[in-house]
Design an enzyme around this catalytic site. Structure first.
Site, PDB file in Angstrom:
ATOM      1  N   THR A 116      31.225 -15.873 -31.681  1.00 46.88           N
ATOM      2  CA  THR A 116      31.211 -17.312 -31.602  1.00 46.88           C
ATOM      3  C   THR A 116      30.042 -17.892 -32.271  1.00 46.88           C
ATOM      4  O   THR A 116      29.177 -17.109 -32.939  1.00 46.88           O
ATOM      5  CB  THR A 116      31.004 -17.794 -30.162  1.00 46.88           C
ATOM      6  OG1 THR A 116      29.724 -17.350 -29.673  1.00 46.88           O
ATOM      7  CG2 THR A 116      31.959 -17.265 -29.009  1.00 46.88           C
ATOM      8  N   GLU A 173      37.133 -17.120 -27.950  1.00 42.21           N
ATOM      9  CA  GLU A 173      37.389 -16.346 -26.660  1.00 42.21           C
ATOM     10  C   GLU A 173      38.753 -16.205 -26.290  1.00 42.21           C
ATOM     11  O   GLU A 173      39.208 -15.365 -25.344  1.00 42.21           O
ATOM     12  CB  GLU A 173      36.654 -16.747 -25.509  1.00 42.21           C
ATOM     13  CG  GLU A 173      35.235 -16.516 -25.714  1.00 42.21           C
ATOM     14  CD  GLU A 173      34.333 -17.957 -26.488  1.00 42.21           C
ATOM     15  OE1 GLU A 173      34.919 -18.617 -27.206  1.00 42.21           O
ATOM     16  OE2 GLU A 173      33.198 -18.046 -26.217  1.00 42.21           O
ATOM     17  N   LYS A 232      25.903 -38.630 -19.566  1.00 40.90           N
ATOM     18  CA  LYS A 232      25.467 -39.263 -18.083  1.00 40.90           C
ATOM     19  C   LYS A 232      24.915 -40.394 -18.225  1.00 40.90           C
ATOM     20  O   LYS A 232      23.549 -40.309 -18.643  1.00 40.90           O
ATOM     21  CB  LYS A 232      25.035 -37.976 -17.395  1.00 40.90           C
ATOM     22  CG  LYS A 232      24.996 -38.296 -15.857  1.00 40.90           C
ATOM     23  CD  LYS A 232      24.558 -37.213 -15.022  1.00 40.90           C
ATOM     24  CE  LYS A 232      25.193 -37.643 -13.764  1.00 40.90           C
ATOM     25  NZ  LYS A 232      24.867 -36.671 -12.728  1.00 40.90           N
ATOM     26  N   TRP A 268      29.750 -40.650 -15.872  1.00 41.28           N
ATOM     27  CA  TRP A 268      30.178 -39.836 -17.012  1.00 41.28           C
ATOM     28  C   TRP A 268      30.813 -40.787 -18.215  1.00 41.28           C
ATOM     29  O   TRP A 268      31.986 -41.197 -17.834  1.00 41.28           O
ATOM     30  CB  TRP A 268      30.904 -38.587 -16.707  1.00 41.28           C
ATOM     31  CG  TRP A 268      30.335 -37.701 -15.483  1.00 41.28           C
ATOM     32  CD1 TRP A 268      30.439 -37.356 -14.405  1.00 41.28           C
ATOM     33  CD2 TRP A 268      29.232 -36.675 -16.152  1.00 41.28           C
ATOM     34  NE1 TRP A 268      29.558 -36.371 -13.971  1.00 41.28           N
ATOM     35  CE2 TRP A 268      28.856 -35.856 -15.150  1.00 41.28           C
ATOM     36  CE3 TRP A 268      28.523 -36.142 -17.308  1.00 41.28           C
ATOM     37  CZ2 TRP A 268      27.765 -35.158 -15.039  1.00 41.28           C
ATOM     38  CZ3 TRP A 268      27.526 -35.472 -17.357  1.00 41.28           C
ATOM     39  CH2 TRP A 268      27.144 -34.921 -16.288  1.00 41.28           C
TER      40      TRP A 268
HETATM   41  P1  ADP Z   1      32.271 -22.672 -31.809  1.00 43.30           P
HETATM   42  O1  ADP Z   1      31.819 -22.548 -30.217  1.00 43.30           O
HETATM   43  O2  ADP Z   1      31.731 -21.776 -32.697  1.00 43.30           O
HETATM   44  O3  ADP Z   1      32.525 -23.922 -31.972  1.00 43.30           O
HETATM   45  P2  ADP Z   1      35.075 -22.274 -31.348  1.00 43.30           P
HETATM   46  O4  ADP Z   1      35.739 -22.487 -32.446  1.00 43.30           O
HETATM   47  O5  ADP Z   1      35.422 -21.191 -30.658  1.00 43.30           O
HETATM   48  O6  ADP Z   1      33.575 -21.790 -31.692  1.00 43.30           O
HETATM   49  O7  ADP Z   1      34.992 -23.456 -30.476  1.00 43.30           O
HETATM   50  C1  ADP Z   1      35.714 -23.507 -29.424  1.00 43.30           C
HETATM   51  C2  ADP Z   1      35.372 -24.977 -28.939  1.00 43.30           C
HETATM   52  O8  ADP Z   1      36.095 -26.024 -29.721  1.00 43.30           O
HETATM   53  C3  ADP Z   1      36.499 -25.373 -27.377  1.00 43.30           C
HETATM   54  O9  ADP Z   1      35.815 -24.859 -26.449  1.00 43.30           O
HETATM   55  C4  ADP Z   1      36.482 -26.840 -27.549  1.00 43.30           C
HETATM   56  O10 ADP Z   1      35.131 -27.343 -27.056  1.00 43.30           O
HETATM   57  C5  ADP Z   1      36.430 -27.016 -28.990  1.00 43.30           C
HETATM   58  N1  ADP Z   1      37.867 -27.488 -29.266  1.00 43.30           N
HETATM   59  C6  ADP Z   1      38.876 -26.564 -29.766  1.00 43.30           C
HETATM   60  N2  ADP Z   1      40.044 -27.307 -30.067  1.00 43.30           N
HETATM   61  C7  ADP Z   1      39.725 -28.473 -29.689  1.00 43.30           C
HETATM   62  C8  ADP Z   1      40.653 -29.639 -29.655  1.00 43.30           C
HETATM   63  N3  ADP Z   1      41.749 -29.841 -30.014  1.00 43.30           N
HETATM   64  N4  ADP Z   1      40.111 -30.850 -29.230  1.00 43.30           N
HETATM   65  C9  ADP Z   1      38.959 -30.940 -28.641  1.00 43.30           C
HETATM   66  N5  ADP Z   1      37.965 -29.771 -28.566  1.00 43.30           N
HETATM   67  C10 ADP Z   1      38.490 -28.787 -29.355  1.00 43.30           C
END
Ligand code: ADP
Length: 561
Positions: free
Chosen positions: A205, A349, A457, A462
């Protein structure tokens, strides 16, 4: 003791009843990535992978040649001592050689470890050491980076530059050359029949908080994910598709596309090192791209380029946007150009696909405007993925479109434990807490309201930064916006907008706030709108809100008076 979750239901069911198991009479072939490559070679051998080569020009080769070269690479790796489980680091753009690596490495049971080159050198050294990479395959563009990094990477025994002898970079004098390595090797390989649960790929990640964490995929999870991401209500991928993944292969398992494309015989179009609007636009125009994929900032760059050129894309049908929320204005802009935005949610993940905004028979009955607006939601889980939202005490919340809670996920391509971690990353029922906050409506469409750490917040309530961003982007003078919570002496936090105006457009804070006034509750109305030329982007092209929060941390400190 932690038990593998997907064996739990059947294990419970069958406890003490072994005498009554009736074994099936079906064949039992392990789900292996080498099987995808063999299928592509035999049934889609003439299909092409085309892309910008780092040495210049457009490189084109068939899947038959890709398979042959992957086998040659597998032989070369074996000759150099790679074994089942050997970690092979890759620092590379999306190219045909990178694709060959994925298959050649996985085929012999080694682990393809894609590394995001945009991480800091400290994080890169950490990841390579943590993964214990023994090989490092690098593009010529990263030769200086790797030369500087090498002394901090004692696990690395071989560095291979992904080019030919004519382009050997001076920075890495002792490095092996990819083309020399594979030259003369046999073009077939008798792939080992591995356990399908063995590891084939590793991806970290991006580590916005703390050190990056490794997700170790298996052959089985990647083959199943390839089917899931290709399903009609996922990416809807088939043999007539021409796919342009504008998501780098080092981001979240390449979104599974290098597996899905070969499994279904879709043509692959690679950008090489230039993931920008002009490159994407010209590839779409020239290669007949039907499906493109990328994060919102990339999608925006493409839209802006098409706008500048005044071109109409000849064949583009779908754009899968994921990684961050796609604002309505973006979905509408693609729709006006005849392109359907498929809004997906996922994470490193989750391999990564979790949900897709594909319509149901019921949701397709709405008006055109309603159907477009519905795509702001990240959608329903593809088969294989299960979701729930829970309150802070763990209670499962209803699918009423109102209740907002922690988004949890499980399934055969969702991680169970981080690589090298002591304990599981899931609860005893296998649920992984995504760190996202979401609601789910009556029809099962999930919508991310925020990442838990991005929620604002204010005065005990929220505020969703994603909702506010969506609204600000709806103002036609704004092209991009990030909303952050800024510490406030009285309210805890207050929303602040950081916005990029459309090119050559004058816009004031008052105009933006006026636009928002009748759309949001008073509490939600941002305190300030700050204009900037560009938003800071993280290693995967997503807006880096943590940087903005740090930059503007003191902005409202004198506000109480
Ligand atoms: P990093 O944590 O490195 O950014 P990831 O690409 O695995 O790597 O990130 C996943 C996160 O990206 C998700 O937990 C979410 O918060 C966000 N995410 C992914 N797709 C979307 C989406 N379509 N809309 C909003 N948030 C998204």
């Amino acid at each position: 003791m932690f038990a593998p979750i997907w064996t739990l239901p059947s294990a419970k069911l069958l406890a003490g009843r072994h005498d009554r198991i009736m074994l099936s009479l079906m064949q039992d072939a392990p789900l292996l990535v080498s099987g995808i490559l063999d299928h592509a070679r035999r049934w889609h051998g003439n299909q092409e992978v085309v892309g910008h080569a780092l040495e210049g020009g457009l490189h084109r080769q068939s899947y038959r040649a890709t398979a042959a070269r992957s086998c040659q690479l597998a032989h070369a790796l074996t000759d150099l001592g790679a074994q089942i489980g050997t970690r092979i680091g890759i620092i590379a753009w999306n190219t045909h050689r990178h694709l060959e690596l994925w298959y050649g490495v996985s085929g012999i049971g080694a682990v393809a470890h894609d590394i995001n080159p945009r991480l800091s050198s400290q994080q890169l050294a950490y990841i390579i050491g943590h993964a214990h990479d023994e090989f490092l395959f690098v593009d010529i563009t990263f030769a200086p980076l790797v030369a500087a990094l090498r002394p901090q990477c004692p696990s690395v025994k071989h560095v291979v530059v992904m080019t030919d002898a004519a382009h050997q970079p001076e920075d890495l004098p002792g490095a092996l050359i990819y083309e020399d390595l594979i030259a003369g090797q046999p073009e077939t390989y008798d792939w080992p029949q591995l356990d399908e649960r063995s590891a084939n790929a590793l991806c970290y990640t991006s580590g916005t908080t703390g050190n990056p964490k490794g997700v170790l995929y298996s052959h089985r999870s990647n083959v199943l994910h390839a089917l899931g991401v290709s399903a009609k209500d996922g990416g809807n991928i088939g043999a007539r598709d021409v796919i342009l993944p504008a998501a780098p292969m080092f981001h979240a398992n390449g979104w599974g596309i290098p597996y899905a494309a070969l499994a279904h015989g879709a043509k692959l179009v690679f950008t090489g090192r230039h993931i920008d609007g002009p490159t994407l636009h010209s590839l779409i125009m020239e290669e007949g791209v039907t499906l493109a994929l990328g994060v919102p900032t990339i999608a925006l760059a493409l839209l802006e380029e098409a706008e500048r050129k005044g071109d109409v894309w000849p064949g583009l049908e779908r754009f899968i946007i994921a990684g961050s929320a796609a604002p309505l204005s973006m979905i509408e802009a693609f729709d006006k150009r005849g392109v359907e935005v498929v809004h997906c949610w996922g994470m490193t993940e989750t391999s990564p696909i979790g949900t897709s905004s594909a319509e149901t028979a019921r949701s397709a009955q709405g008006s055109h405007a309603e159907r477009i607006a519905a795509r702001v939601k990240q959608g329903r889980p593809v088969f294989g993925v299960d979701l729930k939202i829970t309150a802070s005490d763990g209670t499962v919340l209803p699918h009423d479109g109102q209740s907002i809670g922690a988004l949890k996920v499980r399934g055969p391509w969702v991680l169970k434990q981080y690589f090298g971690a002591e304990g599981p990353a899931v609860d005893t029922d296998g649920w992984f807490d995504t760190g996202d906050i979401a609601c789910i409506d009556e029809d099962g469409f999930m919508q991310i309201t925020d990442r838990a750490k991005d929620l604002i917040k204010s005065g005990g309530e929220w505020i969703s930064s994603v909702d506010l961003e969506n609204m600000v982007c709806g103002y036609d003078k704004i092209s991009q916006a990030a909303v952050i919570g800024v510490p406030h002496p009285k309210w805890d936090e207050r929303p602040v907008v950081i916005a990029v105006a459309n090119p050559e457009t004058q816009v004031s804070q008052e105009e933006v706030l006026d636009f928002l006034k009748d759309k949001v509750a008073k509490l939600w109305l941002p305190d300030t709108v700050i204009f900037t030329d560009a938003l800071p982007l993280g290693a995967t092209g997503k807006v880096q809100k943590s940087d903005l929060r740090a930059q503007y941390a003191d902005l409202l400190q004198s506000a109480a008076s």
